[in-house]
Each structure stands twice: as C-alpha cells, then as structure tokens.
Design an enzyme around this catalytic site. Sequence first.
Site, PDB file in Angstrom:
ATOM      1  N   GLY A 176     -11.505   3.008   5.038  1.00  0.00           N
ATOM      2  CA  GLY A 176     -10.648   2.145   4.233  1.00  0.00           C
ATOM      3  C   GLY A 176      -9.794   2.900   3.212  1.00  0.00           C
ATOM      4  O   GLY A 176      -9.931   4.116   3.036  1.00  0.00           O
ATOM      5  N   HIS A 177      -8.941   2.170   2.531  1.00  0.00           N
ATOM      6  CA  HIS A 177      -8.029   2.769   1.560  1.00  0.00           C
ATOM      7  C   HIS A 177      -8.772   3.383   0.369  1.00  0.00           C
ATOM      8  O   HIS A 177      -9.749   2.850  -0.104  1.00  0.00           O
ATOM      9  CB  HIS A 177      -6.958   1.793   1.072  1.00  0.00           C
ATOM     10  N   ASN A 178      -8.262   4.504  -0.076  1.00  0.00           N
ATOM     11  CA  ASN A 178      -8.771   5.184  -1.270  1.00  0.00           C
ATOM     12  C   ASN A 178     -10.189   5.732  -1.122  1.00  0.00           C
ATOM     13  O   ASN A 178     -10.820   6.107  -2.116  1.00  0.00           O
ATOM     14  CB  ASN A 178      -8.711   4.255  -2.495  1.00  0.00           C
TER      15      ASN A 178
ATOM     16  N   SER B 141     -12.379   2.601  -1.329  1.00  0.00           N
ATOM     17  CA  SER B 141     -12.762   3.275  -2.567  1.00  0.00           C
ATOM     18  C   SER B 141     -14.196   3.786  -2.583  1.00  0.00           C
ATOM     19  O   SER B 141     -14.689   4.198  -3.636  1.00  0.00           O
ATOM     20  CB  SER B 141     -12.535   2.367  -3.792  1.00  0.00           C
TER      21      SER B 141
ATOM     22  N   GLN C 112       0.875  -1.171   0.000  1.00  0.00           N
ATOM     23  CA  GLN C 112       0.000   0.000   0.000  1.00  0.00           C
ATOM     24  C   GLN C 112       0.911   1.220   0.000  1.00  0.00           C
ATOM     25  O   GLN C 112       1.461   1.593   1.027  1.00  0.00           O
ATOM     26  CB  GLN C 112      -0.911  -0.030   1.230  1.00  0.00           C
TER      27      GLN C 112
END
Lengths: 345, 345, 345
Positions: free
Chosen positions: B238-240, B258, B197
């Site tokens: 969460g990521h993004n 996302s 990541q």
Amino acid sequence: MDMTLAEIAQLVGGTVKGDESIRISGLNGLKEAGPGDITFVRSTRYVPLLETTHASAVLIGEEPPNCPVSMVICAMPDLAFAQLLQYCDTEKRRHPAPGIHPTAVIGQNVRIGQDVAIDALVHIADNAVIGDRVVIFSGCYIGHDVTIGDDCLLYPHVVLREDTELGARCILHPGVVLGGDGFGYAPLGGAWVKIPQVGRVRLGDDVEIGCNSTIDRATFGVTRVASGVKIDNLVQIGHNVEIGEHSAMAALVGIAGSAVIGKHVRIGAASGIAGHIEIGDGASVGAKSAVGQSVPAGSTVVGLPAIEFNLSKRVWAGQKRLPELLRRMRELERQVEALENKLHG
Amino acid sequence: MDMTLAEIAQLVGGTVKGDESIRISGLNGLKEAGPGDITFVRSTRYVPLLETTHASAVLIGEEPPNCPVSMVICAMPDLAFAQLLQYCDTEKRRHPAPGIHPTAVIGQNVRIGQDVAIDALVHIADNAVIGDRVVIFSGCYIGHDVTIGDDCLLYPHVVLREDTELGARCILHPGVVLGGDGFGYAPLGGAWVKIPQVGRVRLGDDVEIGCNSTIDRATFGVTRVASGVKIDNLVQIGHNVEIGEHSAMAALVGIAGSAVIGKHVRIGAASGIAGHIEIGDGASVGAKSAVGQSVPAGSTVVGLPAIEFNLSKRVWAGQKRLPELLRRMRELERQVEALENKLHG
Amino acid sequence: MDMTLAEIAQLVGGTVKGDESIRISGLNGLKEAGPGDITFVRSTRYVPLLETTHASAVLIGEEPPNCPVSMVICAMPDLAFAQLLQYCDTEKRRHPAPGIHPTAVIGQNVRIGQDVAIDALVHIADNAVIGDRVVIFSGCYIGHDVTIGDDCLLYPHVVLREDTELGARCILHPGVVLGGDGFGYAPLGGAWVKIPQVGRVRLGDDVEIGCNSTIDRATFGVTRVASGVKIDNLVQIGHNVEIGEHSAMAALVGIAGSAVIGKHVRIGAASGIAGHIEIGDGASVGAKSAVGQSVPAGSTVVGLPAIEFNLSKRVWAGQKRLPELLRRMRELERQVEALENKLHG
C-alpha cells in the site's frame, strides 16, 4: 440463432413436450430470458421460477406439473444448455480472424500452424511453435522456444515466458503469466542470493487459467499442470508444483513450491497449500483454509490451520461459546471452592 | 557448457574428490540430473538421494561414505551451484539484444545508457532515465520521469507509472505495476472523494518483485522498498509503506498503507499487515496470518489474529479439543451439582 | 502552482488566520512539506506535528493555541486539501494529449468522442464507443462492443473484454481486467465441461478499480458495480456479483459468484465473501474475514468464519486463554474427584 424446438431437441438428444414448432432465437438464464429465448432448469429447486420466466421454452430434466412453457426433456439440462451455447457461439465471430496482424512482431524460426489468428501488437519470440487453429488476442507475449498446442485460446495480454509448453485446447484469460521465476534465494551474510530458475512450466490439454493468475517455472525440471485442470483468477502456483488431472481451484488460491496436488482435487477460494506437502486424489479443501500438512485422498479439510471438516464445524461452534465457557469455568471454580470449604471447614 | 570438474572446483573455490578430469556439460537438480550433469546436495538430509542420481558429479559440503559419483567439496554447495548457474547462464542469450526495437515508442527527452536493450512494443514516456545495460522486455510501459538504475531487468508487460525510481540490478517480473494510486478517499455525504496520490515509489538496489505484484505510490512522499528486498507474486504493497533492507515476503501478501517493515523481516505467504503498524527488524510472520498490532524486533508471530508463535501452537492444539472441552465442562457441572445436592440435600 | 493564501482561502471557502499574502507554491503532507508548501491537519491528533513542520501554511479545522504557521480555517481540511490538489493537478499535464497515437490500432465502426486521448500501442476492437474526454493510456485493450462513458481514465495495460460498459468518470488502474469469463463448469464423467459465459460487466459512474484487479462477466446477464464504488488492488469479483452504490473494498478481497453487496458496504483487505449470499446496506466486514452467511444491514462482522464484531473480540481473548482453560479444567476435575472420594469414600 434461429432454430425450432424440434431441432434443438434433436441437437441435445431430448424430447419435446409442448409446441415443437416454436422458433428459438436466443439463450438465456431463467431470470434474464425473454420471449424467443430458451432457458434451462438445473435442479428441481429452481422449478418455481418457471412461473415468472419470460422464456419461450426450457431445457429440463423431468416434466413439472403445470409448466407454463414448452419443454425439452433431457438428462442433464445444464450440459445440454452449455452444448447449445457452444453450438450457437456468438463469441467466436468476435475473435481475431485467421492471419497475422501487420502490427504483430514475429521472431526468427517461429513455426505457425494452419488457420492461426495472431491479433494486433502480439509479440512472438524466436523458435516458438504455434499449433493449428490457435487464437492469440492482442498484446500477448510468447517467449523463446514456447510450444502452444492446437486450438488454444489466449486472451489479451497473456505472457508466456521462454520454454513454456501448452497442450491442446488450453484457454488463458487476460493477464495470465506462465513461467515467471520461482521464488528461490539462498541466504548469505544477511542478504539473499538469487538461485537461477532454469526449469519450465508445462500445461496438459484442456487447462483453463483465470485472469492475472501466475504459475512459476521450476527451479529445475517442470512445474506441471495436468490435463483438464481449471484455475480461477488471481491464483498463484509456485515452482515445481504438480497438479493432477481435472483438479479445480477457485480465485486467490496460493500453492507453495513443490506441493503435489492429486487428481480431482477441489480447492476453495483464497486457500493456501504449504510447500512440499501432498493433497491426495479427490480431496477437498474449503475456502480460506491454510493447509500445512498432507491431506489423505478423498478427505475434506477446512480452516486455519485446516482440520477435518466435521471436526472444524464443532470447533467453530465451540469457538463462539468460548466467552460462555470461560464464564462457566469461573462459576464452577467458585462452586467447587464452596464445596471444599464446606467439607473441610 | 563444457568444463572439467577441476575447472568447476576452481571457479567455486572447492576441492575435487574423485575424477577431476570429468567433463561437465549441464547443471541440474538431484532428481532431474542425467549423465554429464553436475548437481548439488544442500543438506545431509538429501545425501541418500545420491545413490539413485544419474548425475556425473555433485557439489557437496562434506564427503559422505560410499559416494557413487565424483564430488566437489565446498562450504556452501547451494550458493556454489547458484554461482555456477549464473556463470553458465543460458537465459541471457535469449534476452533482447542491445538496441531499440523499431516498434518501441520512445518519448521526448528520454536518456538511455550504454548497451541498453529495448524490446518490441515497449513504450517509454517523456523524460525517463534508463541506466546502463538495462534490459526491457516486450510490452513494458515506462512512465514520465521514471528513473531506472544500471543493470535492471524488466520482464514483459511491466508498468512503471510516472516518477517511479529503481536502483541498480532490480528484477521486475511480468505484469508488475509500480506507482498505481494509493487507496485514499475522504467520505462526503455518503460518497467517496478521491484524495489525489501525488507521491511516488522508490526501490533500492537488488530488489526483485514477482509476477503481477503491485506497489502503490505514496499519497505524499515516497513508498520505499529498500535494497535487497525480495517480493513474490501477487503481493500488494500500500501507499507510504516502508520496507527495510533484505526483507522477504511470499506470494499473496498484503501490506496496508503506512506500515513500516524493518530489515531482515520474513513474511509468509498470504499474510496481511495492518496499516500504520511496525514490524521490527528480523521479525517473522507465519503464512496466512493477520497482523493487527506492531511486532517487536526478532519475534515470530502467526495466526488470525497473529499471536506469538509458541502460544499459537498451544492455542491450535486447544482449538481442536474445544468440542471435548465443552463435553468435559458439562460433565463437571453435573458432578458438582450432584455433590451439592448430596451436601445440602 | 503560485497562489497567495488569500486566494487559497477563497477557493476552498475558508478564512485566513495569519499572513494572507504568503505565496504558496506546493502542496504536501505534514511531514513532507517544506518552505512554500501548504499542508493540512485532518484531526486534532496531528496538531502537535505542527510544531516541527516546515510548511508555510496549513489548512485546519479550528485554530490551535500557538500555531507557528499561517492558517486557513475550514470545515473539512482533508477535503479542502483534496480539492486544492485537484485544482493544481500536476498529473494531467503528463497524460497523453488528445488525439490518436499513430501506433494505436483502431477497429471498424469505432465511435470516438470529443477530445479523447488514445496513447501509443492501444488496441480498440470493432464497434467500441468511447465518450468525450476519455484518456486511454498506453497498451490498453478495448474489446468489441465496449462502451466507455465520458471522462473515464484508463491507465496502461487495462483489458476490457467484449461488451463491457463503463459509466462516466471511472478510473481503471494498470492491469485491471474486466469481463473475463466467470468460473463455471459442469462435472461430466470426472471432467469439467465449460459453461460459456455470455453475460457482461457494467460499471456505474465514478467507479475506481485498483491495479491488477479482475471482475468477471456474468454467465448470463450482468455483473454490476454501481456508481461510486471504490475497489483496491488485486481484488477478484466473480460472475453475476452485484455491488451497491458507494461501497468500498480493500486489496486482495475476493467476492464469489452471485453474491449481492449492498450500498455503503465496507470490506476490509483480504476478506472473502461466499457466493449467493447478501451483505446488507451499510454493513462492515473486517480485514482477513471469511463471510459464509448473509450479513444484516448495518452490522459489523469479522473473523474466520466471520461473526459479529463484539463477540469476535471476546472469542479472540478466549482463544489466547485456551491453554490456560485446559489447565484449569484438569485442575477442577482433580478437585471434584477428590471431593467425590471424600464424600463416598
């Protein structure tokens, strides 16, 4: 640990059946126990497991037929066992020793009681008051004007923000945060204006709080957790909440601002209690529930939204039958239409 | 604090009704206030509480009949009160003083602005950039290449992993973790291969994040939290993920990778937003909801799975009646069968 | 990073289509990539995005028509890309360098392997054993008698309580707490008596645990997390839980005490697993579910309470139609009553 079964029976107030001269060197669960260990049977449900245990002795409520090991008969075997565990506590010898570690940072005007252990890298800010025999593990932060009662145990990395008050014998597990700001904003022109949170958090005696759980300070006044309350890991308690004596809540529970939880309430894991409502004394909330309205004392609710337990069981049964219900409805409609045609046709 | 009511009225832009020479020494809630305190009434709903308050004065929107205490009449009493609280801020005097505590560890090439306070046991890694008047409480970790904007406030034990960027005036509560790895793996032969990541986390200005909440770095690019966003305790982003201006989310919310959250969105406690979906500007998500599909701007959804709010109220009412519905269905089937027998028999 | 496309193809075992002399200086996502970057296409679904990418090259499974950039054709482009990212790892150069920072506190009889990095303000208690090439970031606490396998990576502020055991190559993200006391009490006269938790936590190899997640020590024996398990942020694992190889669980999941999770199980975000039940190998649990009963191997369940996936889809569809169902029921009852009147009247 090195005790005879007779000595153990005396300690827990029980009677030996079998060889009272056996020497016991350890304590363990039914499955985990080996030779030299004493174990316990909490309920008759677990009696069959005695046949395969490797323990040398067992604490048990009443003598079962053909018990293969020596016994100590006592009224509440699980409590007797907990008592024995506490008596032989192997943990405490690994607590930091009384004294202040040279790497700890102590502010001005801090009052520290007798036999207190302050571990490495602890930071205690100005005017904090620490009771007797308190143990503060590595890396804790104790804010300004915090009060910690006698015999409290703070595991590593606990954060107590300013003005937090702890009663006696509280246990705070790693990562607990007490006294963070409540979540309070006023909307202004599409943005949020922070409402300063100037209250505090107060715990009674014998409160235990699990790893990484958080309790917010009150907007004004006090977020109160009464004596004997037990809180599991990753629980969130909002500002101005009040929790009554001996209530317990499992992991991942969230209690929104200004909710009032009575005494002896039990809240299952991952449930949520809405703000400004009241959960009556002795009520139970099932796991994964969303409680949006006040709950009367003594009742049991469950579900999303939470409803009375017996009703919820029938609702769940009904839910699974919804596809079938729709089918039966269509079939009935066809039949009724056919009947109508026959009558009118 | 020592101000006359006239001075307070001037500060908040209000008008005094009653004795403008009263001296005010404290600020408190309606129930908590005592003599010498000023309090506030946010809505007419709370006006009856004025009869029993011990406050010496009140901030209020309009003059009620028979008000027993002196008043400052002002347009938005809660905002005026927040303004007063900030003006008299008793908290700041307990912040660490500007300067670097001798136990803090500062890496190489760290740039530190004017009047920055770095408390005990803080660790700032290489190449970090700290703006003016930033306050970093005890035990925080600031990773490599982190940027912190002016006037940010980091409470104890915050972790900012490498490359995290904070705008101005952000407030991070104890235990917040920004920039942990996103949860990304590719399956290979029954095992999971970690997808590195390599992105980062970026907060806008005036973002506030509650105790022990976590925001993951992007796989590539940036996990973005726009200016004015307010996040409660134990929230996972969460990521993004992208979160638009002035959105707010209560405790224990989870937003999967996302997802795109619009501006002015409100998400109730313990709700979850699925990955790769979009919540439109101004939408609201009720507490304990599971949002699996994109939500149009301005709409309100609730439930598991989340559906439109008005429909959900009728569904919940229907759920409680499911046991009754099954009973009525059986009764109807009997009646129809009887009718058919009569017609054909 | 500075490699030609030919060198990259060799590294990942692929073939170049296009200009193999292109020099690649970075790795990035399809949307984020710029000139000099290589990117990847995981599935044909993303092929259209190639038309607008600014990347100089792409890792891809098969050659699409009219690809505007040079390609490396390889079997599993996402894995090849992860491999490349690991090869060029820009992260490791920002890890603390091997050695023990002077502010770290190391207890007695601690054994430390080769090339271990112990960052500032770390505290390692007595008798801990640290494997080779372990990296321990700032502010971690390693308790008495903890064992850490080779090549583990502990991000800042991890807490490992006494007796915790880690296999090789585990990654623990900031704020993880392993070995907190299980939530165990016996009721006595309206109060709760603590049952000492004397077990431990053991992780296998290649376990990764997300930010602020917590795993409790066993009452007796061991809370086991087998090799290859991946756990996201803010997850709670209760005492005596067992989790099988290569299982994965998303954020905010809670697993109650003594549950047994099989191998290759997937648990969606914010789901809960009740205590003492078993989730069979290869089973899947949808997000936001409450699993109250054991789940057979290979099956998929979802919902509250969790039911079989296909049934749940029909139940959800039915739920939305509950208001309509009630209306149709009333209509049918009217019709049947009219028919009965006609027949009997």
